[in-house]
Enzyme design. Structure first.
Site, mmCIF file in Angstrom:
data_model
loop_
_atom_site.group_PDB
_atom_site.id
_atom_site.type_symbol
_atom_site.label_atom_id
_atom_site.label_comp_id
_atom_site.label_asym_id
_atom_site.label_seq_id
_atom_site.Cartn_x
_atom_site.Cartn_y
_atom_site.Cartn_z
ATOM 1 N N ARG A 165 29.467 -23.057 23.594
ATOM 2 C CA ARG A 165 29.684 -22.423 24.942
ATOM 3 C C ARG A 165 28.469 -22.371 26.053
ATOM 4 O O ARG A 165 27.407 -22.048 25.879
ATOM 5 C CB ARG A 165 30.431 -21.556 25.317
ATOM 6 C CG ARG A 165 31.638 -21.139 25.006
ATOM 7 C CD ARG A 165 32.176 -19.314 24.950
ATOM 8 N NE ARG A 165 33.382 -19.270 24.800
ATOM 9 C CZ ARG A 165 33.141 -19.075 23.210
ATOM 10 N NH1 ARG A 165 32.261 -18.892 22.709
ATOM 11 N NH2 ARG A 165 34.706 -18.154 22.836
ATOM 12 N N ARG A 187 55.042 -26.823 15.583
ATOM 13 C CA ARG A 187 55.130 -27.726 16.655
ATOM 14 C C ARG A 187 53.702 -27.954 17.391
ATOM 15 O O ARG A 187 53.534 -28.476 18.084
ATOM 16 C CB ARG A 187 56.237 -27.871 16.921
ATOM 17 C CG ARG A 187 56.846 -26.126 18.000
ATOM 18 C CD ARG A 187 57.995 -26.121 18.556
ATOM 19 N NE ARG A 187 57.838 -27.490 19.509
ATOM 20 C CZ ARG A 187 59.376 -27.572 20.083
ATOM 21 N NH1 ARG A 187 59.849 -26.896 20.021
ATOM 22 N NH2 ARG A 187 59.757 -28.444 21.091
ATOM 23 N N ASP A 227 62.648 -31.365 21.996
ATOM 24 C CA ASP A 227 63.355 -30.623 20.901
ATOM 25 C C ASP A 227 63.760 -32.412 20.566
ATOM 26 O O ASP A 227 64.687 -33.274 21.738
ATOM 27 C CB ASP A 227 63.961 -30.193 21.350
ATOM 28 C CG ASP A 227 63.336 -28.771 21.403
ATOM 29 O OD1 ASP A 227 62.475 -28.205 20.691
ATOM 30 O OD2 ASP A 227 63.747 -27.712 22.293
ATOM 31 N N GLU A 228 64.796 -32.297 19.355
ATOM 32 C CA GLU A 228 65.115 -33.643 18.954
ATOM 33 C C GLU A 228 66.882 -33.912 19.557
ATOM 34 O O GLU A 228 66.574 -34.622 20.185
ATOM 35 C CB GLU A 228 65.566 -32.968 17.628
ATOM 36 C CG GLU A 228 66.912 -32.116 17.321
ATOM 37 C CD GLU A 228 67.421 -31.983 16.046
ATOM 38 O OE1 GLU A 228 67.062 -33.063 14.933
ATOM 39 O OE2 GLU A 228 67.137 -30.700 15.899
ATOM 40 N N ASP A 229 67.384 -32.163 20.215
ATOM 41 C CA ASP A 229 68.334 -32.613 20.854
ATOM 42 C C ASP A 229 67.910 -32.281 22.777
ATOM 43 O O ASP A 229 69.106 -32.804 23.360
ATOM 44 C CB ASP A 229 69.378 -31.448 20.817
ATOM 45 C CG ASP A 229 68.861 -30.231 20.900
ATOM 46 O OD1 ASP A 229 67.046 -30.469 21.447
ATOM 47 O OD2 ASP A 229 69.391 -29.438 20.788
ATOM 48 N N GLU A 262 59.471 -19.812 20.666
ATOM 49 C CA GLU A 262 57.132 -20.741 20.419
ATOM 50 C C GLU A 262 57.243 -20.835 21.569
ATOM 51 O O GLU A 262 56.201 -21.117 22.187
ATOM 52 C CB GLU A 262 57.489 -21.649 19.522
ATOM 53 C CG GLU A 262 58.231 -22.830 19.555
ATOM 54 C CD GLU A 262 59.705 -22.365 19.526
ATOM 55 O OE1 GLU A 262 60.155 -21.780 19.386
ATOM 56 O OE2 GLU A 262 60.012 -23.863 20.526
ATOM 57 N N ASP A 263 58.484 -21.238 22.176
ATOM 58 C CA ASP A 263 58.015 -21.511 23.844
ATOM 59 C C ASP A 263 57.869 -19.981 24.766
ATOM 60 O O ASP A 263 57.405 -20.786 25.208
ATOM 61 C CB ASP A 263 59.750 -22.650 24.324
ATOM 62 C CG ASP A 263 61.125 -21.884 23.826
ATOM 63 O OD1 ASP A 263 60.740 -21.006 23.391
ATOM 64 O OD2 ASP A 263 61.971 -22.241 24.381
ATOM 65 N N ARG A 304 65.671 -14.002 22.315
ATOM 66 C CA ARG A 304 64.598 -13.588 23.116
ATOM 67 C C ARG A 304 63.953 -12.161 24.257
ATOM 68 O O ARG A 304 62.790 -12.530 24.435
ATOM 69 C CB ARG A 304 64.991 -14.793 23.517
ATOM 70 C CG ARG A 304 64.893 -15.755 22.977
ATOM 71 C CD ARG A 304 65.884 -17.584 23.951
ATOM 72 N NE ARG A 304 64.905 -18.785 24.607
ATOM 73 C CZ ARG A 304 64.523 -19.826 24.124
ATOM 74 N NH1 ARG A 304 64.095 -19.503 22.968
ATOM 75 N NH2 ARG A 304 63.400 -19.417 24.569
#
Lengths: 744, 719
Positions: free
Chosen positions: A437, A547, A563-565, A651-652, A699
């Site tokens: 650093r 991801r 997301d895919e949707d 994960e989000d 969650r």
């Protein structure tokens, strides 16, 4: 007429004299100061007090090229042998990394730290326990001594004051019997107190050999630069993890508080280090400079009692320490028996700018922290000047000193874990040498622990330094779509999404599809034709965390995570990206969620309901800096990542925890709420993970697990969202740049 | 002199209508004044001519005229330097004293020629050109004092830059004979080439008691951190060769090694690297066919091909600086000058000025042992960083390496910073090249704090005589929950504010301050009465903002306390036709300013506006009675580098029916005037600090299909 004439002549003569006097008079003092001095010199040449003048021409350059050097040097012993010889010569008090540290141990497995197994019957203080568990919980920990680069004893070395109850006896013998001790090579020894009454030497009472010291109150004389680490003195109540935030809540203007300078503490009547505190009363004015001492300490203080004691003690009892701490601009931190004192961390946390009065104290983490930006380094010899010195400090400077105390406190000091991690990171920087650093990384937000040089050594690759460098983030993004369902029809939302994202003017060369589906990859032609190339990566382990892997295929600073949707239009993508450019260190996106404290269940709650505020923006449709991928993968402990992978959820949330703990700020939601998740459920035949009833309960659990690892709740609420300037305004739609965004 | 009246025959012609007698008087008077002027003129120039003759004699003076001092054999020798010396133990800080300028005073001893008892000088070279330059630079600087009693630091005129030319023992004796030596206390020695064969110590071998050493080539074992100063080895080429600055970017070669005195082991290692990586490496050595001397210093060869040195350094991205017998290498200076990133291989070397310079941003340090991995390590550095390092390297050279003056004054500044640490130069001042200093920002409110809601905000209403409207504003604002205090700035000196009993009764304290002059800048004065951080500046005719709208504005300000948070947004645009800035009001998709007719901001900006506004902007605003809001937007954007935040859809303050009265022509003059302001301010700031954004802040549930009564800010107002 004659009279007039005479008057005139007289007048002219007078005017003339005045003129002469004026100019001459100015000239006189000038010549007295300037030319006369030079005259003197020209006469006598080199009288003392003469200004130095250049001697032109006659002298020769001091040595352009050392010719003899090359020949003499080449004839000499080989540099390799010379390097090896160093080890023998520079040991003990002259130890340096080059001479007392074995770098080869770190080469194979990187910077790994081994902690000796704890032996039965060995007593250990709580503080040392905290140090060891902080190391064991860190990403540096290894349980295999064969992989280790650095070794930490399980023998408590914190308190080496023989009179202390915590003192561990026979340490010398115990250490010598350790099979891995190896003369102390690559060992680090933590110590808070050394020596005892009356002289408080810095001797630990055993031979540390080649070991490094991480020691509090270390003096510059004993400190071996770039080898030892100076740590702060912390109390046994110092929290292991999490840690309190700084007390500063306001940047009030003008920045002065009720008191200018305060101190309250013991005064040692005799012996080492007593001089400074004994003299404090000279400066005390009981108005804005309040320096209080008490003689009461130990059992027999009465014996040494001096004339001032009773008066001082009375004054001492009049003031409340806490009240003074919070209401003072500066706090005096004079040496006690030892160089460091608890006052230091107390002042730092209270945003009371520390005024150091401890000559020869190597300040905590001095190797990396530029203390001039957060403290006033005084000199014990100039005690009487201290009040005028602090009064001379400009209010702008006070404002920045005070904020810096808070940054440093939260970045490096507020828990045992941070102190230990900072120590380890400092050593890691030395060991790795090249990826390490810069001073700017250590001394500016968010601090060295969140800035990993292994990601990049270039400041512009991080989300934090754009303003400091006067540069802007790269104006493109890379989209990453996370796919878990097989591609069966061209009407699937992912096809629409791909087309929409590809159309964005800010979309870089790549859209990356992360194929985390069990089914094999679909044929290339099944993907829609887009103007930007699409890369499909097959996830190796098909886990959630993949991801957020720091893929090399991300060439941009910004990542659009999808997301895919997800249902998103090109305009929405464009708008979110322009907003992100103003807030490159935050998560900017669409689906917002909130957390709350459930006081009935005494735990954190998670809600996706309509709320007036939010604290998370889900990564199903969010833009954030690429660096957070790296941080997620390397900074977070395996335990949390495994948990996320196992339940394929949260994960989000974890990403939001991480980013908020770095920035200490909320994410940014853009435009209106969309109910795309809910609408999606009807469309897909296969139940999406959002429909799972367990999903929500999980969650909640995640929230609490994460909060306990972070030691506190890092999420911050926000009450506003950002819309395009003309959003839903009653004006021709043609005027609006982001007109599509208004269609829900 | 005064009486000598002269008049010529042309006199009468000049003053024709006067009588002769009068003429005489006037001419006398005239000549007297003329003579007086001539006399004073001569006196003005007289001392200068003295000075120039003095200079001339000085030119003729030579070092050999310096007084000769004979050192007795028994003359005392100082102790060897004490390795434990630190500023608090070996430096007498009382000599520096407390002074408001926080600047140390440096005294230079007059030149003497020291010889031993048989008359042999203590140094083979005497005073070198470089040391002479260094001392002259110090004497021309602010640090210098010729008063030995006021000095805090003493610099001997005994040149010890190069140890090779010194007789160690005699030099030490000479130092001890200096009148103020006093165990070397507060004495500073400059040395660039320490040690000698065969061992080459890394610090000057001359015993020097407690004297501070500014040395080139310290190792970690000889450097007393916080006491000594590590300085560069000056390269004489710096003065001889002019290398124009090159734009950072990729160069023809990746790595260049151009040093001549490289140990054969290391040279073999470099050769191996060259074999592996081919053209990317250029490995130069001295030219065998050239005779020794200055000419050979300017040439390098590779397999018979001759290259110009140091010009060739500019052709490479990285340049190797390997240790020789000594750690400090003059090549480092050449490399930096060429804007080539130095790759430093010198274990335990203390880099020049490492106390203040962040070398990680300008160089790559690789352990000698890893020389073979150099290529891989360098390849891993991102391109953009290499460019930054190139720029940084060149800047370090310009600022700290380029001349003996630069080296000397930097050393003194470092010592000065230690003695007055609270007034020391900042990291940014030391390390940021001018281009970065210019474009970067360091926000004064940098800590990410979201202040608590409780203290609320202080509304500051600027008013002149619209009492009715003022009272309405007061009544309206008083409904905002977080209002803490209302401050009315009474800008009318001819009229007293209404009696206390006439003011609207509100729940929070209401204060009226009367100003001395009717100035617009009064609204931005940091009144003591403002006790909160947050200030709401509001005009006395802003009655259309709803309570929700204002409260929401305050909430947004809490999330962005370092920004202006306002309602109607405005924009600046570059007018390509006219070649200047233009002011743009409603209905744009972008925002770069918010009007301060109603805006939240931090009280700090009041202080900045009042005391730190650059140039004549403040008086200009007061004179024109306009644009104070634009000035505020410029100020905040310039210091924070951030755009303001526009909240809610609000586009203008005037009620719709008022616009009709205003009329188009009035509107246009207004726009012209505002555009003029932007151009004026941009020229004063020397840049356009405003930042353009495309977003505004709305409540989270704004326009959402959701029961209004459950929203925090249901009544957010209209356009």
């Amino acid at each position: 007429m004659q009279a007039k004439k005479r008057y005139l002549i007289l007048f002219s003569a007078g005017a003339c004299l005045i003129l002469l006097f004026c100019f001459g008079g100015i000239q006189v003092p000038l010549s007295r100061r300037g030319p006369t001095r030079r005259d003197d010199r020209s006469l006598t040449g080199y009288r003392s007090g003469a200004q130095w003048r250049r001697f032109p021409g006659v002298v020769q350059p001091f040595s352009p090229w050392d010719q003899e050097e090359s020949d003499g040097y080449n004839g000499h012993i080989s540099p390799r042998q010379k390097r090896d010889a160093i080890t023998g010569v520079y040991s003990g008090k002259r130890c340096r990394m080059e001479s007392c540290f074995d770098f080869s141990l770190c080469e194979r497995n990187g910077f790994k730290v081994y902690v000796y197994p704890q032996q039965k019957g060995e007593k250990m203080s709580e503080s040392y326990q905290n140090i060891l568990s902080s190391i064991e919980g860190s990403r540096f920990y290894t349980s295999d001594p064969g992989q280790a680069c650095l070794f930490v004893l399980s023998l408590d070395t914190l308190d080496r004051d023989q009179l202390s109850p915590q003192y561990v006896h026979n340490l010398k013998a115990k250490i010598q019997s350790l099979p891995l001790w190896n003369g102390g090579k690559n060992h680090i020894i933590f110590n808070l107190y050394s020596g005892t009454w009356p002289d408080y030497t810095e001797d630990l009472g055993f031979d540390i050999g080649f070991a490094m010291l991480a020691k509090a109150s270390i003096s510059t004389e004993n400190f071996r630069p770039n080898f030892d680490v100076s740590i702060p003195l912390f109390s046994k109540d110092h929290p292991r993890t999490g840690g309190e935030r700084g007390y500063l809540k306001h940047n009030s203007i003008p920045p002065f508080r009720k008191y200018m300078l305060v101190f309250k503490g013991k005064r040692y009547l005799t012996g080492i280090g007593s001089d400074t505190r004994n003299a404090l009363y000279h400066v005390h004015n009981s108005e804005d400079v309040v320096l209080l001492t008490t003689c009461k300490h130990g059992k027999d203080w009465q014996k040494h009692k001096d004339a001032r004691c009773d008066k001082d003690n009375a004054e001492y009892d009049k003031y409340d320490y806490r009240e003074m701490l919070y209401n003072s601009t500066f706090c005096l931190v004079p040496r006690g028996r030892r160089l460091g004192s608890f006052r230091f961390l107390e002042a730092l946390q209270a945003a009371c700018v520390p005024v150091m009065l401890s000559n020869g104290w190597e300040l905590p983490f001095s190797e990396i922290i530029n203390w001039n930006t957060a403290a006033v380094i005084g000199d014990e010899r100039l005690l009487l000047q201290i009040p005028s010195t602090v009064r001379s400090i400009h209010q702008d400077k006070i404002l920045s000193l005070r904020q810096q105390t808070q940054f440093l406190w939260e970045a490096y000091f507020n828990s045992v874990e941070r102190i230990v991690l900072t120590t380890l990171e400092i050593i890691q920087d030395r060991v790795l040498q090249h990826p390490s650093r810069s001073s700017l990384m250590w001394n500016s937000l968010p601090g060295g622990l969140f800035t990993l040089p292994q990601y990049s050594t270039y400041l512009g690759d991080f989300p934090f330094y754009y303003a400091k460098l006067g540069i802007k983030p790269y104006s493109k993004f890379t989209a990453i779509i996370h796919v878990v369902t097989p591609l069966v029809s061209q009407s699937q939302p992912i096809i629409k999404l791909l087309v929409a994202v590809a159309k964005s003017q800010y979309c870089a060369q790549v859209i990356q599809i992360l194929w985390n589906c069990d089914k094999p990859l679909p044929a290339k032609h099944r993907w829609p034709a887009t103007s930007v190339p699409v890369i499909v990566i097959e996830g190796e382990s098909k886990v959630m965390s993949s991801r957020f892997l720091p893929y090399d295929t991300i060439p941009t600073d910004a990542v659009l995570s999808l997301d895919e949707d997800t249902v998103l239009s090109t305009t929405e993508v464009d708008f979110a990206f322009t907003v992100w450019q103003s807030f490159p260190d935050r998560i900017v996106g669409y689906p917002a969620r909130s957390h709350f404290w459930d006081s009935n269940k005494e735990r954190w709650g998670y809600t996706s309901k309509w709320t007036n505020d939010y604290s998370m923006v889900l990564t199903g449709a969010a833009i954030y800096h690429r660096y957070y991928h790296y941080l997620y993968t390397t900074y977070l402990p395996t335990s949390l990542k495994t948990m996320v992978d196992q339940i394929s959820n949260c994960e989000d949330i974890l990403m939001n925890f991480l980013v908020s703990s770095v920035t200490k700020l909320p994410p940014i939601k853009v435009t209106q709420k969309k109910q795309y998740k809910e609408t999606m459920m009807g469309q897909t035949s296969r139940a999406s993970r959002w429909a799972d009833p367990d999903h929500f309960a999980q969650r909640q659990t995640c929230m609490n697990k994460f909060a306990s690892w972070f030691g506190s709740m890092p999420l911050v609420h926000s009450q506003m969202r950002l819309d395009p300037v003309l959003f839903k305004d009653q004006v021709s739609i043609l005027r609006k740049k982001y007109r599509d965004i208004e269609r829900l | 002199m005064c009486a000598s009246g002269k008049y010529s025959s042309r006199g009468p012609a000049l003053i024709p209508r006067m009588k002769t007698r009068h003429r005489i008087y006037y001419i006398t008077l005239f000549s007297v004044v003329l003579l007086g002027l001539i006399a004073t003129g001569m006196f003005q120039f007289w001392p200068h001519s003295i000075e120039s003759t003095a200079d001339w004699t000085l030119d003729k003076r030579s070092v050999h005229d310096a007084p000769l001092v004979r050192l007795p054999v028994s003359s005392p020798i100082p102790e060897r330097g004490d390795l434990s010396c630190r500023m608090h133990t070996c430096f007498d800080v009382y000599r520096c004293g407390y002074n408001p300028k926080n600047r140390i005073k440096v005294y230079i001893y007059p030149l003497q020629r020291f010889v031993d008892e048989v008359g042999v000088p203590i140094s083979s070279t005497g005073l070198s050109r470089e040391y002479n330059d260094l001392l002259s630079a110090i004497s021309d600087s602010d640090f210098y004092t010729d008063d030995v009693t006021r000095a805090c630091l003493f610099v001997p005129s005994i040149d010890v830059l190069n140890q090779n030319s010194l007789r160690i023992r005699e030099t030490a004796q000479a130092l001890a004979m200096l009148p103020r030596w006093d165990k070397g206390m507060n004495h500073l020695l400059f040395n660039m080439l320490p040690g000698g064969p065969p061992d080459y110590n890394t610090a000057l071998d001359v015993p020097r008691d407690r004297a501070l050493l500014a040395g080139g080539g310290f190792s970690t074992w000889t450097y007393r951190q916080g006491y000594d100063v590590s300085i560069p080895v000056y390269s004489p080429l710096s003065a001889d060769v002019e290398l124009p600055e090159r734009q950072p970017g990729p160069r023809r070669y990746f790595i260049l090694s151009s040093q001549t005195a490289i140990h054969r082991e290391y040279r073999a290692e470099l050769e191996r690297l060259k074999e592996e990586n081919g053209e990317a490496l250029l490995l130069l050595d001295k030219c065998s066919n050239l005779s020794q001397g200055a000419a050979s210093a300017r040439k390098r060869c590779y397999k018979g091909q001759v290259y110009d040195y140091p010009q060739i350094l500019q052709e490479s991205s990285f340049c190797v600086v390997l240790r020789g017998a000594r750690l400090g290498q003059a090549a480092l200076s050449d490399v930096l000058q060429a804007g080539c990133v130095p790759v430093i291989l010198a274990d335990s070397y203390i880099l020049p000025f490492s106390e203040v310079l962040d070398w990680k941003r300008a160089s790559v340090v690789i352990p000698e042992e890893k020389l073979s991995e150099m290529y891989t390590i360098l390849k891993s550095i991102p391109h953009r960083q290499v460019e930054e390092m190139q720029r940084q390297a060149r800047w370090f050279w310009e600022a700290y390496f380029s001349s003996m003056k630069a080296i000397g004054l930097t050393t003194l500044q470092i010592i000065n910073d230690r003695i007055y640490p609270y007034a020391s130069r900042t990291y940014e001042q030391w390390n940021n090249p001018p281009v970065v200093k210019w474009s970067s920002v360091n926000s004064p409110l940098f800590l990410p704090l979201i202040p608590p809601r409780a203290p609320g905000f202080t509304a500051v209403v600027l008013t002149y005589d619209r009492i009715e409207s003022l009272f309405r504003v007061i009544t309206e604002i008083s409904k905002v929950p977080s209002l803490a205090k209302l401050l009315v700035v009474w800008n009318n000196q001819n009229k007293s504010p209404p009696e206390e009993s006439l003011w609207p009764k509100i729940a929070v304290p209401l204060k009226v301050v009367r100003t001395k002059e009717n100035k617009l800048s009064n609204r931005f004065f940091p009144y003591d009465e403002i006790e909160t951080e947050a200030v709401l500046a509001i005009d006395d005719d802003i009655i259309m903002l709803t309570s929700d709208e204002l409260q929401f504005g305050y909430e947004v300000w809490r999330e962005f306390p370092d920004r202006l948070v306002g309602y109607p947004g405005r924009l600046h645009l570059w007018d390509h036709e006219m070649g200047k800035w233009k002011y743009e009001s409603e209905w744009t998709n972008e925002v770069s300013m918010v009007l301060t007719g109603a805006a939240f901001y931090h009280k700090y900006f009041n202080y900045l506006y009042t005391y730190k506004m650059p140039g004549d902007i403040k008086s200009w605003v007061d004179a024109h009675m306009n644009c104070e809001d634009i000035a505020m937007n410029f100020l905040v954007a310039n210091i924070t580098g951030k755009a303001p935040i526009k909240v809610t859809p609000r586009k203008k303050f005037k009620c719709p029916e008022c616009t009709a009265i205003d009329g188009l022509s009035l509107d246009q003059t207004h726009m012209v005037e505002r555009s003029e302001c932007i151009n004026k301010f941009a020229s004063v700031f020397g840049t356009m600090p405003l930042k353009v954004v495309e977003h505004r802040a709305d409540p989270v549930l704004y326009k959402d299909d959701f029961p209004e009564k459950l929203k925090s800010f249901p009544n957010i107002g209209s356009l």
